[in-house]
Write a protein that holds these residues in place. Structure first.
Motif, mmCIF file in Angstrom:
data_model
loop_
_atom_site.group_PDB
_atom_site.id
_atom_site.type_symbol
_atom_site.label_atom_id
_atom_site.label_comp_id
_atom_site.label_asym_id
_atom_site.label_seq_id
_atom_site.Cartn_x
_atom_site.Cartn_y
_atom_site.Cartn_z
ATOM 1 N N ALA A 149 -6.083 -0.242 4.017
ATOM 2 C CA ALA A 149 -5.430 -1.512 4.341
ATOM 3 C C ALA A 149 -4.756 -2.109 3.111
ATOM 4 C CB ALA A 149 -6.447 -2.498 4.909
ATOM 5 N N MET A 150 -5.426 -2.052 1.967
ATOM 6 C CA MET A 150 -4.833 -2.573 0.739
ATOM 7 C C MET A 150 -3.560 -1.817 0.369
ATOM 8 S SD MET A 150 -4.426 -4.451 -1.839
ATOM 9 C CE MET A 150 -5.801 -5.588 -1.715
ATOM 10 N N GLU A 151 -3.582 -0.498 0.504
ATOM 11 C CA GLU A 151 -2.387 0.275 0.169
ATOM 12 C C GLU A 151 -1.259 0.004 1.161
ATOM 13 O OE1 GLU A 151 -0.219 2.936 -2.337
ATOM 14 O OE2 GLU A 151 -2.023 1.722 -2.581
ATOM 15 N N MET A 152 -1.593 -0.280 2.405
ATOM 16 C CA MET A 152 -0.579 -0.632 3.401
ATOM 17 C C MET A 152 0.063 -1.976 3.058
ATOM 18 S SD MET A 152 -2.686 0.726 6.750
ATOM 19 C CE MET A 152 -1.552 0.215 8.033
ATOM 20 N N ILE A 153 -0.737 -2.928 2.595
ATOM 21 C CA ILE A 153 -0.183 -4.217 2.158
ATOM 22 C C ILE A 153 0.734 -4.015 0.959
ATOM 23 C CG2 ILE A 153 -0.758 -6.454 1.135
ATOM 24 C CD1 ILE A 153 -3.380 -6.372 2.786
ATOM 25 N N HIS A 154 0.293 -3.216 0.011
ATOM 26 C CA HIS A 154 1.111 -2.935 -1.180
ATOM 27 C C HIS A 154 2.420 -2.250 -0.787
ATOM 28 C CE1 HIS A 154 2.315 -1.789 -5.169
ATOM 29 N NE2 HIS A 154 2.127 -0.509 -4.933
ATOM 30 N N THR A 155 2.344 -1.286 0.136
ATOM 31 C CA THR A 155 3.548 -0.554 0.557
ATOM 32 C C THR A 155 4.530 -1.468 1.274
ATOM 33 O OG1 THR A 155 2.271 1.495 0.734
ATOM 34 C CG2 THR A 155 4.393 1.437 1.872
ATOM 35 N N TYR A 156 4.010 -2.359 2.120
ATOM 36 C CA TYR A 156 4.896 -3.340 2.770
ATOM 37 C C TYR A 156 5.667 -4.137 1.711
ATOM 38 C CZ TYR A 156 4.417 -8.448 2.662
ATOM 39 O OH TYR A 156 4.528 -9.772 2.316
ATOM 40 N N SER A 157 4.956 -4.546 0.650
ATOM 41 C CA SER A 157 5.605 -5.361 -0.377
ATOM 42 C C SER A 157 6.705 -4.581 -1.095
ATOM 43 C CB SER A 157 4.570 -5.879 -1.383
ATOM 44 O OG SER A 157 4.144 -4.873 -2.279
ATOM 45 N N LEU A 158 6.506 -3.285 -1.269
ATOM 46 C CA LEU A 158 7.523 -2.454 -1.931
ATOM 47 C C LEU A 158 8.762 -2.302 -1.050
ATOM 48 C CD1 LEU A 158 5.340 0.415 -3.478
ATOM 49 C CD2 LEU A 158 6.063 -1.744 -4.520
ATOM 50 N N TYR A 161 16.469 4.122 6.900
ATOM 51 C CA TYR A 161 16.269 3.626 8.263
ATOM 52 C C TYR A 161 17.041 2.348 8.583
ATOM 53 C CZ TYR A 161 12.542 7.059 8.409
ATOM 54 O OH TYR A 161 11.837 8.240 8.367
ATOM 55 N N GLY A 162 17.740 1.796 7.593
ATOM 56 C CA GLY A 162 18.483 0.561 7.817
ATOM 57 C C GLY A 162 17.625 -0.653 7.488
ATOM 58 N N GLU A 163 18.283 -1.751 7.176
ATOM 59 C CA GLU A 163 17.571 -2.952 6.743
ATOM 60 C C GLU A 163 16.648 -3.512 7.825
ATOM 61 O OE1 GLU A 163 19.777 -6.013 4.674
ATOM 62 O OE2 GLU A 163 21.320 -4.549 4.136
ATOM 63 N N ALA A 164 17.132 -3.573 9.052
ATOM 64 C CA ALA A 164 16.327 -4.179 10.124
ATOM 65 C C ALA A 164 15.024 -3.420 10.335
ATOM 66 C CB ALA A 164 17.134 -4.226 11.421
ATOM 67 N N THR A 165 15.108 -2.094 10.425
ATOM 68 C CA THR A 165 13.907 -1.294 10.637
ATOM 69 C C THR A 165 12.983 -1.363 9.422
ATOM 70 O OG1 THR A 165 15.017 0.217 12.172
ATOM 71 C CG2 THR A 165 13.030 1.036 11.101
ATOM 72 N N ALA A 166 13.556 -1.386 8.222
ATOM 73 C CA ALA A 166 12.735 -1.494 7.013
ATOM 74 C C ALA A 166 11.940 -2.797 7.001
ATOM 75 C CB ALA A 166 13.619 -1.408 5.763
ATOM 76 N N ILE A 167 12.586 -3.887 7.375
ATOM 77 C CA ILE A 167 11.887 -5.176 7.438
ATOM 78 C C ILE A 167 10.754 -5.118 8.459
ATOM 79 C CG2 ILE A 167 12.115 -7.598 8.110
ATOM 80 C CD1 ILE A 167 15.017 -7.452 7.004
ATOM 81 N N LEU A 168 11.044 -4.577 9.635
ATOM 82 C CA LEU A 168 10.029 -4.498 10.685
ATOM 83 C C LEU A 168 8.895 -3.551 10.306
ATOM 84 C CD1 LEU A 168 12.349 -4.423 13.826
ATOM 85 C CD2 LEU A 168 10.891 -6.316 13.060
ATOM 86 N N ALA A 169 9.225 -2.449 9.634
ATOM 87 C CA ALA A 169 8.183 -1.515 9.188
ATOM 88 C C ALA A 169 7.264 -2.188 8.177
ATOM 89 C CB ALA A 169 8.820 -0.271 8.573
ATOM 90 N N GLY A 170 7.841 -2.975 7.285
ATOM 91 C CA GLY A 170 7.026 -3.728 6.334
ATOM 92 C C GLY A 170 6.136 -4.722 7.036
ATOM 93 N N THR A 228 0.656 -6.455 9.007
ATOM 94 C CA THR A 228 -0.209 -6.924 10.087
ATOM 95 C C THR A 228 -1.250 -5.879 10.486
ATOM 96 O OG1 THR A 228 1.540 -6.260 11.639
ATOM 97 C CG2 THR A 228 1.449 -8.575 11.031
ATOM 98 N N GLN A 229 -0.835 -4.607 10.467
ATOM 99 C CA GLN A 229 -1.780 -3.558 10.861
ATOM 100 C C GLN A 229 -2.891 -3.390 9.828
ATOM 101 O OE1 GLN A 229 0.156 -0.057 12.245
ATOM 102 N NE2 GLN A 229 -1.732 0.956 12.849
ATOM 103 N N ALA A 230 -2.612 -3.751 8.583
ATOM 104 C CA ALA A 230 -3.644 -3.685 7.547
ATOM 105 C C ALA A 230 -4.829 -4.578 7.908
ATOM 106 C CB ALA A 230 -3.058 -4.106 6.201
ATOM 107 N N PHE A 231 -4.535 -5.765 8.426
ATOM 108 C CA PHE A 231 -5.609 -6.682 8.791
ATOM 109 C C PHE A 231 -6.333 -6.224 10.056
ATOM 110 C CE2 PHE A 231 -2.961 -9.276 6.007
ATOM 111 C CZ PHE A 231 -3.936 -9.746 5.136
ATOM 112 N N GLU A 232 -5.599 -5.578 10.944
ATOM 113 C CA GLU A 232 -6.243 -4.992 12.126
ATOM 114 C C GLU A 232 -7.232 -3.917 11.703
ATOM 115 O OE1 GLU A 232 -5.138 -2.461 16.196
ATOM 116 O OE2 GLU A 232 -3.552 -3.033 14.798
ATOM 117 N N LEU A 233 -6.835 -3.119 10.702
ATOM 118 C CA LEU A 233 -7.674 -2.020 10.228
ATOM 119 C C LEU A 233 -9.002 -2.546 9.675
ATOM 120 C CD1 LEU A 233 -7.489 1.059 9.989
ATOM 121 C CD2 LEU A 233 -6.524 0.758 7.700
#
Length: 240
Positions: free
Chosen positions: A72-81, A105-114, A119-124
């Motif tokens: 989860a921590m690495e997912m949060i870090h990756t979102y920030s990158l 993947y384009g800006e829109a998808t990159a934002i949504l992936a982040g 959010t999924q990090a907290f679910e985990l």
């Protein structure tokens, strides 16, 4: 007894396996899933999850208890990158020697992936039944505070506002402590919470990890100026 290299290689694989399972086990849109996996699989030192697991081990608790939290921590870090590389932020074309997420993947998808990784990090964490409900609550609170406006996001904002002026030493330290140090400190404290470390010892660990965060960001800033872009895998010295 593992060597440091063996520790890194073994636990990096465990964290990466956990992250991939977390993303692919959902019924998310295929393009967003691919975008998430692209950035999660782009490499990296995995310093934050390894610090978390090393802290658990240092206090004689089973590292397996921290796998989902470390992921989860690495997912949060990756979102920030992903978000940090966007044109509105650092506008980077490369990260770890690969095209940045929005370039593929384009800006829109990159934002949504982040957004999805955050959010999924907290679910985990919330769904980790190997931990007590009280422990999960403490971890969610710690990670949310460290990643939000009082932590990493606030530090990034302060960094943006300080780009066109000379910061005082206190201001610069505040930026580093939040922008980079907050997640590093949360990683160490997250491991301490899982291992049941007393509050007095957690305070000592917080001080130790805070200094790591400041040193890490100082090093990164120096490399932005004098580093070899090919070796670093990114080009972002243009800000200077």
């Amino acid at each position: 007894m593992m060597t440091f290299e063996q520790f890194m290689q073994y636990y990096k694989k465990e964290v990466e396996r956990c992250m991939e399972h977390a993303v692919t086990a959902t019924e998310s849109d295929q393009k967003i899933e691919q975008s998430m996996i692209y950035s999660l699989g782009a490499g990296g030192k995995r310093i934050r999850p390894l610090l978390l697991l090393a802290t658990i081990i240092a206090f004689d608790e089973k590292p397996q208890l921290g796998y989902q939290t470390a992921a989860a921590m690495e997912m949060i870090h990756t979102y920030s990158l992903i978000h940090d590389d966007l044109p509105a932020m650092d506008n980077d074309d490369y990260r770890r020697g690969k095209l940045t997420n929005h370039k593929v993947y384009g800006e829109a998808t990159a934002i949504l992936a982040g957004d999805a990784l955050l959010t999924q990090a907290f679910e985990l964490i919330a769904c980790d039944t190997t931990l007590s409900g009280e422990t999960r609550l403490q971890l969610v609170q710690l990670f949310a505070k460290s990643a939000g406006s009082n932590g990493m996001v606030g530090g990034q904002q302060a960094d943006i506002l300080g780009e066109n002026r000379t910061l005082t030493l206190a201001e610069l330290e505040s930026v580093h402590r939040r922008k980079t140090g907050a997640l590093l400190t949360a990683s160490v404290l997250g491991g301490a919470i899982i291992a049941g470390v007393p509050k007095a010892d957690q305070d000592i660990l917080a001080s130790f990890s805070n200094h790591i965060g400041i040193a890490f960001q100082i090093c990164d800033d120096i490399l932005d100026v004098i580093g070899d872009a090919k070796k670093m895998g990114k080009n972002n010295w243009w800000r200077f």
